[in-house]
Design an enzyme around this catalytic site. Structure first.
Site, PDB file in Angstrom:
ATOM      1  N   CYS A   1     -47.830  38.901 -39.441  1.00 18.80           N
ATOM      2  CA  CYS A   1     -47.849  37.779 -38.459  1.00 18.80           C
ATOM      3  C   CYS A   1     -46.378  38.082 -37.618  1.00 18.80           C
ATOM      4  CB  CYS A   1     -48.070  36.678 -38.920  1.00 18.80           C
ATOM      5  SG  CYS A   1     -49.772  36.304 -39.302  1.00 18.80           S
TER       6      CYS A   1
ATOM      7  N   LYS B   1     -46.432  38.766 -33.807  1.00 19.37           N
ATOM      8  CA  LYS B   1     -47.165  38.001 -32.951  1.00 19.37           C
ATOM      9  C   LYS B   1     -46.236  38.011 -31.334  1.00 19.37           C
ATOM     10  CE  LYS B   1     -49.743  34.754 -35.208  1.00 19.37           C
ATOM     11  NZ  LYS B   1     -49.880  33.162 -35.584  1.00 19.37           N
TER      12      LYS B   1
ATOM     13  N   ASP C   1     -55.201  26.226 -34.402  1.00 16.32           N
ATOM     14  CA  ASP C   1     -55.523  27.259 -35.120  1.00 16.32           C
ATOM     15  C   ASP C   1     -56.753  27.952 -34.781  1.00 16.32           C
ATOM     16  OD1 ASP C   1     -53.103  27.244 -36.928  1.00 16.32           O
ATOM     17  OD2 ASP C   1     -53.976  25.194 -37.559  1.00 16.32           O
TER      18      ASP C   1
ATOM     19  N   ASP D   1     -57.979  37.144 -35.944  1.00 11.99           N
ATOM     20  CA  ASP D   1     -56.536  37.348 -36.156  1.00 11.99           C
ATOM     21  C   ASP D   1     -56.675  38.520 -36.841  1.00 11.99           C
ATOM     22  OD1 ASP D   1     -53.937  37.103 -37.166  1.00 11.99           O
ATOM     23  OD2 ASP D   1     -54.274  34.967 -37.136  1.00 11.99           O
TER      24      ASP D   1
ATOM     25  N   ASP E   1     -57.298  30.368 -40.737  1.00 10.90           N
ATOM     26  CA  ASP E   1     -57.428  29.637 -39.466  1.00 10.90           C
ATOM     27  C   ASP E   1     -58.780  28.406 -39.698  1.00 10.90           C
ATOM     28  OD1 ASP E   1     -55.082  30.465 -38.476  1.00 10.90           O
ATOM     29  OD2 ASP E   1     -56.304  31.931 -37.197  1.00 10.90           O
TER      30      ASP E   1
ATOM     31  N   GLY F   1     -68.745  44.927 -37.400  1.00 11.28           N
ATOM     32  CA  GLY F   1     -67.226  44.834 -36.390  1.00 11.28           C
ATOM     33  C   GLY F   1     -67.062  45.769 -35.435  1.00 11.28           C
ATOM     34  N   HIS F   2     -65.754  46.033 -35.143  1.00 15.35           N
ATOM     35  CA  HIS F   2     -65.383  46.913 -33.997  1.00 15.35           C
ATOM     36  C   HIS F   2     -64.138  47.708 -34.331  1.00 15.35           C
ATOM     37  CE1 HIS F   2     -65.606  48.264 -29.842  1.00 15.35           C
ATOM     38  NE2 HIS F   2     -64.303  47.959 -29.786  1.00 15.35           N
ATOM     39  N   SER F   3     -64.043  48.953 -33.960  1.00 12.26           N
ATOM     40  CA  SER F   3     -63.051  49.910 -34.228  1.00 12.26           C
ATOM     41  C   SER F   3     -62.586  50.669 -33.076  1.00 12.26           C
ATOM     42  CB  SER F   3     -63.268  50.779 -35.523  1.00 12.26           C
ATOM     43  OG  SER F   3     -64.377  51.531 -35.218  1.00 12.26           O
TER      44      SER F   3
END
Length: 330
Positions: free
Chosen positions: A19, A22, A52, A69, A92, A140-142
């Site tokens: 994090c 960010k 959040d 995230d 979150d 998901g996605h890659s």
């Protein structure tokens, strides 16, 4: 106890880590300013207060909580990286008082540089944490990416009348913190030296589920999780959104073993320094600069900062009426 990890070291394939990567909070606010659009009665929590997660009412007594995230490696071990990133993404939902239901993986991977077997370990770690949370992982996605990245987009459910929000803090209430600080400086030391800090990994992979349930049971209405903007940054956001100020008792804030030594030895991320610079104009402090840097330490998968008391969590300050300085540290 510390040790040395085997190669390849995932943290060496990314400029930053966790994090701490960010976009700085002040810069981010200038980018998203004005994007909220017209208010809709079913959007219970939107972009306005920088909370959040987003919360949308879908029927009486039921709202969906949506968040995403992802980040670059914060540790070298691929399995632990997956566990940490998943716990952080789920956090979150817990910070809003929700229960995660389903998640999809978000992956960036330098496929010509790092073996896909390591990616499989990342995904295995994420799946294990989601399973422990009772949250389904459904695809998901890659993308092929120069830097390894992993995280999740998570959808949860909550009672819209029993949310924990960052704009609901009230003066006269205590501030409780459910995890110790210090993972930022320890992770930075790990990236620089290869030393492994099991206490940091344990903290980052601990779900905030129990803390969230305890806070809801105690009637808490205001909370946030402490991640990339540090305790001071997230507390400032909550106090500003709620129209109040806050006092932090620095001596009451818990830290992981080794955190102060890592600070002393200079393992402070640029993200931590930017966090402190952001809140400094609104800060009155009687503690040292080193203490402020620890309070601004960019956390990854940190605990909940709760307006109220949570069993087992130390009280680290209080919410007070609005005053000239939004934050006071003593």
């Amino acid at each position: 106890m510390t040790g040395v990890t085997a190669k390849p070291r995932l943290t060496q394939y990314a400029r930053g880590g966790g994090c701490a990567c960010k976009i700085p909070p002040g810069e981010l606010e200038s980018v998203v300013q004005g994007l909220a659009g017209p208010a809709h009665p079913d959007v219970v929590v939107g972009l306005g207060t920088g909370d959040d997660a987003a919360v949308v009412r879908i029927e009486a007594g039921v709202a969906v909580v949506v968040t995403a995230d992802f980040f670059t490696p914060v540790v070298d071990d691929a399995y632990d990286f997956g566990r940490i990133a998943a716990a952080n993404a789920l956090s979150d939902v817990y910070a809003m008082g929700g229960r995660p239901v389903v998640a999809v993986n978000l992956v960036g991977w330098p496929r010509d540089v790092l073996p896909v077997e390591l990616l499989a370990e990342v995904l295995r770690g994420g799946a294990e944490v989601a399973r422990a949370a009772g949250c389904h992982v459904a695809g998901g996605h890659s993308i092929d990416d120069p830097e390894p990245k992993y995280g999740m987009a998570v959808t949860g459910v909550a009672d819209p009348e029993r949310l924990m929000r960052n704009d609901a803090a009230q003066a006269g209430m205590p501030l409780s913190l459910t995890k110790p600080l210090g993972v930022g400086v320890l992770n930075n030391r790990h990236k620089s030296t290869g030393e492994v800090f099991p206490q940091a990994v344990a903290a980052m992979t601990t779900l905030n589920a129990e803390a969230s349930r305890a806070a809801l049971a105690a009637g808490v209405r205001a909370a946030t999780d402490v991640t990339g903007f540090g305790l001071l940054g997230h507390l400032f956001s909550m106090a500003r959104a709620s129209g109040v100020s806050a006092v932090v008792d620095a001596a009451a804030v818990p830290y992981l073993e080794g955190a102060r030594e890592a600070l002393r030895d200079g393992f402070v991320s640029g993200g931590t320094r930017r966090n402190l610079d952001w809140v400094r104009p609104h800060l009155s402090a009687t503690v040292s600069e080193a203490e402020l840097l620890l309070l601004a330490d960019a956390q990854t998968s940190g605990g909940l900062l709760v307006v109220g008391e949570v069993p087992g969590a130390p009280v680290v300050g209080e919410v007070v009426a609005a005053r000239e300085h939004v934050l006071t540290v003593r």
